[in-house]
Design a protein around this motif. Structure first.
Motif, PDB file in Angstrom:
ATOM      1  N   LEU A 449      49.862  28.603  40.934  1.00  0.00           N
ATOM      2  CA  LEU A 449      49.911  27.145  40.720  1.00  0.00           C
ATOM      3  C   LEU A 449      50.382  26.820  39.307  1.00  0.00           C
ATOM      4  O   LEU A 449      51.182  25.902  39.092  1.00  0.00           O
ATOM      5  CB  LEU A 449      48.522  26.529  40.941  1.00  0.00           C
ATOM      6  N   VAL A 450      49.884  27.574  38.324  1.00  0.00           N
ATOM      7  CA  VAL A 450      50.230  27.241  36.925  1.00  0.00           C
ATOM      8  C   VAL A 450      51.679  27.587  36.574  1.00  0.00           C
ATOM      9  O   VAL A 450      52.130  27.278  35.483  1.00  0.00           O
ATOM     10  CB  VAL A 450      49.266  27.899  35.905  1.00  0.00           C
ATOM     11  N   THR A 451      52.399  28.211  37.521  1.00  0.00           N
ATOM     12  CA  THR A 451      53.826  28.427  37.241  1.00  0.00           C
ATOM     13  C   THR A 451      54.641  27.170  37.566  1.00  0.00           C
ATOM     14  O   THR A 451      55.835  27.117  37.308  1.00  0.00           O
ATOM     15  CB  THR A 451      54.398  29.618  38.068  1.00  0.00           C
ATOM     16  N   HIS A 452      53.992  26.140  38.146  1.00  0.00           N
ATOM     17  CA  HIS A 452      54.700  24.872  38.404  1.00  0.00           C
ATOM     18  C   HIS A 452      54.733  24.071  37.101  1.00  0.00           C
ATOM     19  O   HIS A 452      53.713  23.957  36.421  1.00  0.00           O
ATOM     20  CB  HIS A 452      53.984  24.087  39.502  1.00  0.00           C
ATOM     21  N   PRO A 453      55.900  23.519  36.759  1.00  0.00           N
ATOM     22  CA  PRO A 453      56.026  22.833  35.458  1.00  0.00           C
ATOM     23  C   PRO A 453      55.078  21.648  35.271  1.00  0.00           C
ATOM     24  O   PRO A 453      54.735  21.327  34.126  1.00  0.00           O
ATOM     25  CB  PRO A 453      57.492  22.363  35.425  1.00  0.00           C
ATOM     26  N   ALA A 454      54.624  21.017  36.365  1.00  0.00           N
ATOM     27  CA  ALA A 454      53.755  19.846  36.212  1.00  0.00           C
ATOM     28  C   ALA A 454      52.272  20.228  36.224  1.00  0.00           C
ATOM     29  O   ALA A 454      51.407  19.367  36.287  1.00  0.00           O
ATOM     30  CB  ALA A 454      54.048  18.835  37.320  1.00  0.00           C
ATOM     31  N   VAL A 455      51.976  21.538  36.204  1.00  0.00           N
ATOM     32  CA  VAL A 455      50.580  21.977  36.234  1.00  0.00           C
ATOM     33  C   VAL A 455      50.209  22.626  34.902  1.00  0.00           C
ATOM     34  O   VAL A 455      50.796  23.632  34.509  1.00  0.00           O
ATOM     35  CB  VAL A 455      50.343  22.983  37.386  1.00  0.00           C
ATOM     36  N   ARG A 456      49.246  21.992  34.217  1.00  0.00           N
ATOM     37  CA  ARG A 456      48.786  22.603  32.965  1.00  0.00           C
ATOM     38  C   ARG A 456      47.698  23.648  33.259  1.00  0.00           C
ATOM     39  O   ARG A 456      47.746  24.769  32.796  1.00  0.00           O
ATOM     40  CB  ARG A 456      48.238  21.518  32.025  1.00  0.00           C
ATOM     41  N   GLU A 457      46.703  23.235  34.068  1.00  0.00           N
ATOM     42  CA  GLU A 457      45.627  24.140  34.451  1.00  0.00           C
ATOM     43  C   GLU A 457      45.294  23.900  35.916  1.00  0.00           C
ATOM     44  O   GLU A 457      45.477  22.785  36.412  1.00  0.00           O
ATOM     45  CB  GLU A 457      44.367  23.854  33.628  1.00  0.00           C
ATOM     46  N   ALA A 458      44.753  24.941  36.578  1.00  0.00           N
ATOM     47  CA  ALA A 458      44.404  24.781  37.990  1.00  0.00           C
ATOM     48  C   ALA A 458      43.173  25.605  38.330  1.00  0.00           C
ATOM     49  O   ALA A 458      42.970  26.687  37.773  1.00  0.00           O
ATOM     50  CB  ALA A 458      45.568  25.223  38.877  1.00  0.00           C
ATOM     51  N   ALA A 459      42.350  25.063  39.226  1.00  0.00           N
ATOM     52  CA  ALA A 459      41.198  25.806  39.748  1.00  0.00           C
ATOM     53  C   ALA A 459      41.086  25.485  41.238  1.00  0.00           C
ATOM     54  O   ALA A 459      41.164  24.311  41.634  1.00  0.00           O
ATOM     55  CB  ALA A 459      39.925  25.398  39.024  1.00  0.00           C
ATOM     56  N   VAL A 460      40.939  26.518  42.050  1.00  0.00           N
ATOM     57  CA  VAL A 460      40.864  26.317  43.494  1.00  0.00           C
ATOM     58  C   VAL A 460      39.453  26.654  43.959  1.00  0.00           C
ATOM     59  O   VAL A 460      38.912  27.707  43.607  1.00  0.00           O
ATOM     60  CB  VAL A 460      41.903  27.202  44.225  1.00  0.00           C
ATOM     61  N   VAL A 461      38.868  25.746  44.724  1.00  0.00           N
ATOM     62  CA  VAL A 461      37.509  25.966  45.233  1.00  0.00           C
ATOM     63  C   VAL A 461      37.432  25.614  46.720  1.00  0.00           C
ATOM     64  O   VAL A 461      38.308  24.939  47.258  1.00  0.00           O
ATOM     65  CB  VAL A 461      36.448  25.118  44.478  1.00  0.00           C
ATOM     66  N   ALA A 462      36.344  26.065  47.341  1.00  0.00           N
ATOM     67  CA  ALA A 462      36.116  25.767  48.757  1.00  0.00           C
ATOM     68  C   ALA A 462      35.520  24.374  48.891  1.00  0.00           C
ATOM     69  O   ALA A 462      34.726  23.947  48.057  1.00  0.00           O
ATOM     70  CB  ALA A 462      35.166  26.787  49.352  1.00  0.00           C
ATOM     71  N   MET A 463      35.934  23.664  49.952  1.00  0.00           N
ATOM     72  CA  MET A 463      35.242  22.414  50.312  1.00  0.00           C
ATOM     73  C   MET A 463      34.827  22.545  51.774  1.00  0.00           C
ATOM     74  O   MET A 463      35.499  23.211  52.552  1.00  0.00           O
ATOM     75  CB  MET A 463      36.150  21.211  50.093  1.00  0.00           C
ATOM     76  N   PRO A 464      33.703  21.923  52.131  1.00  0.00           N
ATOM     77  CA  PRO A 464      33.229  22.083  53.501  1.00  0.00           C
ATOM     78  C   PRO A 464      34.171  21.437  54.507  1.00  0.00           C
ATOM     79  O   PRO A 464      34.808  20.426  54.204  1.00  0.00           O
ATOM     80  CB  PRO A 464      31.871  21.359  53.505  1.00  0.00           C
ATOM     81  N   ASP A 465      34.279  22.047  55.676  1.00  0.00           N
ATOM     82  CA  ASP A 465      35.148  21.509  56.715  1.00  0.00           C
ATOM     83  C   ASP A 465      34.494  21.743  58.073  1.00  0.00           C
ATOM     84  O   ASP A 465      34.024  22.838  58.359  1.00  0.00           O
ATOM     85  CB  ASP A 465      36.504  22.212  56.669  1.00  0.00           C
ATOM     86  N   ALA A 466      34.500  20.692  58.879  1.00  0.00           N
ATOM     87  CA  ALA A 466      33.775  20.762  60.151  1.00  0.00           C
ATOM     88  C   ALA A 466      34.338  21.840  61.070  1.00  0.00           C
ATOM     89  O   ALA A 466      33.589  22.525  61.756  1.00  0.00           O
ATOM     90  CB  ALA A 466      33.828  19.403  60.843  1.00  0.00           C
ATOM     91  N   VAL A 467      35.647  22.020  61.080  1.00  0.00           N
ATOM     92  CA  VAL A 467      36.253  22.977  62.001  1.00  0.00           C
ATOM     93  C   VAL A 467      36.344  24.375  61.389  1.00  0.00           C
ATOM     94  O   VAL A 467      35.927  25.367  61.972  1.00  0.00           O
ATOM     95  CB  VAL A 467      37.666  22.506  62.428  1.00  0.00           C
TER      96      VAL A 467
END
Ligand code: OOB
Length: 533
Positions: A449-467
């Motif tokens: 993600l941080v290799t995209h020019p418009a991204v300074r910092e990134a963090a990916v986390v889980a979010m709950p999903d019904a399915v």
């Protein structure tokens, strides 16, 4: 020869003496049954069926051919095949040739495949031609640009001029004098994720032959057993618990489908007399919904469910509405398997992941200082045993953290044990998103993600999903004009990342929250993602 972190000799001796390791090699799969009852059907795929003798002979011709191409001891082959008979023939051929296959998922793309080829120093890469609309020959062309050790691309199907057809690899079988030993690496699986890039997991002939035998025995899968693979057989769950390879070892039948769709699976359950299949939780929901519209008798079927949290309400419906039997699993490519036994009370099957497969599996539940927690409390699962690895491939620094000094794997899973000794997965400490059973290592996505020019910092986390149970939410600190989700997804795709790892949601944020020690506070981000979902 592949160097790997072996089980220490005193443990190996113990596993042999107890009869877990019997000196088998996986190249022996198909042999006995081919001799005993050659016409017996071993594998059925969407194109037709293959008897034991025919498949055995096919594997022999391929083993000779792979040898002629330079694959052999210490020269692995990356295999990216969907659920087709060629998967079985190629795998057994490579086991015989002593050239460990590296099993890639059909959904892996340039980022994953290049990494697997480079990390294993593979000599060849085996692919389908076009699978589910995706041309793997184009992917192979891109992979060749960076994977310098890969000398051959072999296509099960139309090679399209540039590459070798699988059929052209075959040679007249000849005896293999320097075949693998039982304690050699039989193949590599891919870790679901710990930190950063995925890791290669060496599995030996000894350890996997034991896993195949013990899982088949535990589920009473014998020569009359019919295993239906709807999950990719390249994944441990459908490969060998007992899965495709366990079915072949038992003299049973493996029915391979390239899609888990009820339209395709349900008719086969009756016509092939399927006795066992493996599903991830979201598929169970899909099958339950579809079952209303079909008139299928599921009463002979045992459904094995694992890979992600399985809601008790859904679990109950498997026996109730579907009328199938259920066994609830915890598993990992690294080794350890736990499961509910066929005679366990319903309550245990629905609410726990059961007990370890082997009496020799050692389990500890510990706090953050590696101290055992009091019985029944939640802690991190540590494990060691006759089919669990002692080190990821060629990453000593990572291994120093991932294992205790006495060889227990830190699984990164939070569990508790019930008074009866059944395990319940309560969460995890590893930085992984479990998307309906498919594992996404957060670090792998963040790094891209941080290799995209418009991204300074990134963090990916889980979010709950019904399915899916969980989906992935990317928190991004923008640089300049804020990017849109679709733009980031296509950027990641452009970097060659598999589709299932792409974030499902984007949240722009001014700064990433930090913990007291200055690390990204993922718990806080998970809270935000869950709160506003
Ligand atoms: C299976 O293997 P992997 O390598 O894709 O993933 C392992 C991880 C575990 O460490 C755990 O975090 C999670 O998947 N997991 C579960 C679970 N079973 C696995 N989380 C919650 N509940 C469960 N029942 O996923 C795998 C391999 C062989 C057989 C079955 C599953």
């Amino acid at each position: 020869m592949i160097e790997y972190d072996r089980v220490p000799e005193d443990f190996a001796e113990r596993y042999r003496r107890a009869g877990y390791w019997r000196g088998e090699t996986l190249g022996g799969l198909l042999r006995d049954w081919a001799a005993r009852d050659g016409g017996r059907i071993a594998v059925v795929d969407e194109a037709g069926s293959h008897g034991y003798a025919a498949l055995d002979a096919w594997a022999d011709r391929l083993a000779a051919g792979f040898r002629a191409l330079g694959a052999g001891p210490g020269r692995p082959v990356v295999v990216q095949l969907p659920n087709v008979a060629a998967f079985a023939a190629v795998s057994v051929a490579l086991f015989r040739a002593g050239a460990p296959p590296v099993f890639a998922l059909p959904t892996h793309r340039r980022s994953e495949i290049s990494y697997l080829c480079e990390a294993s120093e593979a000599v060849a890469y085996v692919i389908p031609d076009v699978h589910h609309g995706f041309d793997h020959r184009a992917l192979a062309g891109e992979v060749l640009a960076s994977a310098k050790t890969v000398e051959h691309v072999i296509v099960a199907g139309d090679p399209g001029g540039e590459f070798l057809a699988l059929g052209d690899v075959e040679r007249a079988p000849e005896p293999i004098m320097d075949g693998p030993r039982p304690d050699d690496v039989a193949f590599f699986l891919l870790s679901g994720g710990t930190t950063g890039l995925p890791k290669l997991i060496p599995r030996t002939h000894d350890d996997y032959a034991y896993q195949l035998r013990a899982t088949a025995e535990g589920l009473e899968f014998g020569e009359d057993g019919v295993y239906l693979a709807v999950l990719p057989v390249a994944h441990n769950a459908a490969l060998g618990c007992p899965g495709l390879l366990g079915a072949l070892r038992a003299g049973g039948r493996a029915v391979l489908l390239t899609s888990p769709s009820p339209d395709e699976a349900f008719p086969l359950i009756e016509s092939q007399g399927v006795t066992l299949t493996t599903l991830m939780p979201p598929l169970v929901t899909l099958w339950l919904e579809a079952a209303e519209f079909y008139d299928v008798d599921f009463s002979r079927l045992l459904v094995q469910v694992g890979s992600a949290r399985f809601a008790p309400e859904t679990a109950r419906r498997v026996t109730g509405e579907l009328g199938a039997r259920l066994t609830h699993w915890f598993g990992m490519a690294e080794g350890l398997l736990t499961y509910t036994r066929l005679d366990d009370p319903e309550d245990v099957v629905i609410h726990t992941q059961g007990r370890p497969l082997s009496p020799a599996d050692e389990i500890r539940v510990v706090d953050e200082h590696d101290r055992d927690v009091p019985p029944g409390e939640i802690g991190e699962l540590l494990t060691r045993g006759p089919y669990t690895l002692r080190g990821y491939y060629r990453v000593p620094e990572h291994n120093a953290r991932a294992f205790t000094p006495d060889g227990f794997l830190r699984t990164g899973d939070l569990v508790r044990l019930t008074p009866r000794g059944d395990m319940v997965v309560e969460g995890r400490v590893k930085d992984v998103i479990n998307r309906g059973g498919e594992k996404v290592a957060a670090g792998e996505v963040e790094d891209l993600l941080v290799t995209h020019p418009a991204v300074r910092e990134a963090a990916v986390v889980a979010m709950p999903d019904a399915v899916m149970g969980e989906r992935a939410c990317a928190f991004v600190v923008p640089r300049g004009a804020p990017p849109a989700l679709e733009e980031l997804r296509s950027h990641l795709r452009g970097q060659g990342l598999a589709d299932y790892k792409l974030p499902d949601r984007l949240e722009l944020i001014g700064a990433l929250p930090l913990t007291k020690v200055g690390k990204v506070d993922k718990a806080a981000l998970r809270g935000i993602a869950a709160g506003s979902a």
